[in-house]
Design a protein around this motif. Sequence first.
Motif, short mmCIF file in Angstrom:
data_model
loop_
_atom_site.label_atom_id
_atom_site.label_comp_id
_atom_site.label_asym_id
_atom_site.label_seq_id
_atom_site.Cartn_x
_atom_site.Cartn_y
_atom_site.Cartn_z
N ARG A 60 0.83 -1.20 0.00
CA ARG A 60 0.00 0.00 0.00
C ARG A 60 0.86 1.25 0.00
O ARG A 60 0.53 2.24 -0.65
CB ARG A 60 -0.94 -0.01 1.21
CG ARG A 60 -1.78 1.26 1.31
CD ARG A 60 -2.81 1.21 2.39
NE ARG A 60 -2.23 1.33 3.72
CZ ARG A 60 -2.96 1.58 4.80
NH1 ARG A 60 -4.26 1.72 4.71
NH2 ARG A 60 -2.38 1.66 5.98
N ASP A 61 1.98 1.21 0.72
CA ASP A 61 2.88 2.37 0.78
C ASP A 61 3.35 2.81 -0.61
O ASP A 61 3.64 3.99 -0.80
CB ASP A 61 4.10 2.06 1.65
CG ASP A 61 3.76 2.05 3.13
OD1 ASP A 61 2.65 2.48 3.50
OD2 ASP A 61 4.62 1.59 3.91
N LEU A 62 3.44 1.88 -1.57
CA LEU A 62 3.85 2.28 -2.91
C LEU A 62 2.83 3.24 -3.53
O LEU A 62 3.22 4.22 -4.16
CB LEU A 62 4.02 1.06 -3.81
CG LEU A 62 5.26 0.22 -3.60
CD1 LEU A 62 5.25 -0.99 -4.52
CD2 LEU A 62 6.52 1.04 -3.82
N LEU A 63 1.56 2.97 -3.34
CA LEU A 63 0.55 3.90 -3.87
C LEU A 63 0.51 5.19 -3.07
O LEU A 63 0.41 6.27 -3.64
CB LEU A 63 -0.84 3.26 -3.88
CG LEU A 63 -1.17 2.32 -5.01
CD1 LEU A 63 -2.65 1.96 -4.97
CD2 LEU A 63 -0.81 2.88 -6.36
N VAL A 64 0.58 5.07 -1.75
CA VAL A 64 0.56 6.27 -0.90
C VAL A 64 1.71 7.20 -1.28
O VAL A 64 1.51 8.38 -1.57
CB VAL A 64 0.64 5.88 0.60
CG1 VAL A 64 0.82 7.12 1.47
CG2 VAL A 64 -0.61 5.11 1.02
N ASP A 65 2.92 6.66 -1.33
CA ASP A 65 4.10 7.47 -1.65
C ASP A 65 4.12 7.88 -3.12
O ASP A 65 4.53 8.99 -3.46
CB ASP A 65 5.38 6.71 -1.32
CG ASP A 65 5.55 6.45 0.17
OD1 ASP A 65 4.86 7.12 0.98
OD2 ASP A 65 6.35 5.57 0.52
N GLY A 66 3.69 6.98 -4.01
CA GLY A 66 3.71 7.25 -5.44
C GLY A 66 2.79 8.37 -5.89
O GLY A 66 2.94 8.90 -6.99
N LEU A 67 1.83 8.75 -5.05
CA LEU A 67 0.98 9.90 -5.37
C LEU A 67 1.78 11.20 -5.31
O LEU A 67 1.42 12.18 -5.95
CB LEU A 67 -0.20 9.98 -4.40
CG LEU A 67 -1.28 8.93 -4.58
CD1 LEU A 67 -2.21 8.92 -3.38
CD2 LEU A 67 -2.05 9.18 -5.87
N GLU A 68 2.87 11.20 -4.54
CA GLU A 68 3.64 12.42 -4.32
C GLU A 68 5.04 12.41 -4.92
O GLU A 68 5.60 13.45 -5.22
CB GLU A 68 3.76 12.70 -2.81
CG GLU A 68 2.42 12.81 -2.10
CD GLU A 68 1.54 13.92 -2.67
OE1 GLU A 68 2.08 14.97 -3.06
OE2 GLU A 68 0.31 13.72 -2.75
N ARG A 69 5.66 11.22 -5.03
CA ARG A 69 7.03 11.15 -5.53
C ARG A 69 7.30 9.76 -6.10
O ARG A 69 6.57 8.81 -5.82
CB ARG A 69 8.02 11.45 -4.41
CG ARG A 69 8.01 10.43 -3.29
CD ARG A 69 9.00 10.80 -2.18
NE ARG A 69 8.94 9.86 -1.08
CZ ARG A 69 8.01 9.81 -0.16
NH1 ARG A 69 6.99 10.65 -0.21
NH2 ARG A 69 8.04 8.92 0.80
N ALA A 70 8.37 9.66 -6.86
CA ALA A 70 8.75 8.37 -7.45
C ALA A 70 9.16 7.40 -6.36
O ALA A 70 9.91 7.76 -5.44
CB ALA A 70 9.89 8.57 -8.44
#
Length: 140
Positions: A60-70
């Motif tokens: 889930r963290d990949l989507l959470v973080d991917g909304l803001e940065r690579a």
Amino acid sequence: MVEKHKVDVDVEVTLRLVVPDAGPVPLPVSLRYVAADPYAIRALFRGGDGETSVEWVFARDLLVDGLERATGLGDVHVWPSRGAEGDIVVIALSSPDGRAVLHADADDLRLFVGRTLAVVPAGHEALHLDLDDVVTRLTA
């Protein structure tokens, strides 16, 4: 397995598969989140026949973080971008069989991620983890 647990968030979205030398191909995807498996997102891709499906499971963290940065690790990389469609999130998937680059509407993913965080807030995942199920799956 998802079937064993109540699915807490299940959202249908249309991603766009980037095809070189052609326009994007719409791809229906079901994004699923289960509180009993609080670190994971499941993306169920359905084939054109409606019968065939492929499931990718990633943090889930990949989507959470991917909304803001690579961000990304291994087979899944996610980053925000701007496309002809407006604000998008790019999801790159790779496997021994090939690579796929998908564009998602950033607002669709924000809504989905927000709903998962309402079910299990960031930092509280361990409180929802079904350790018996994890051990059973690891030893099966």
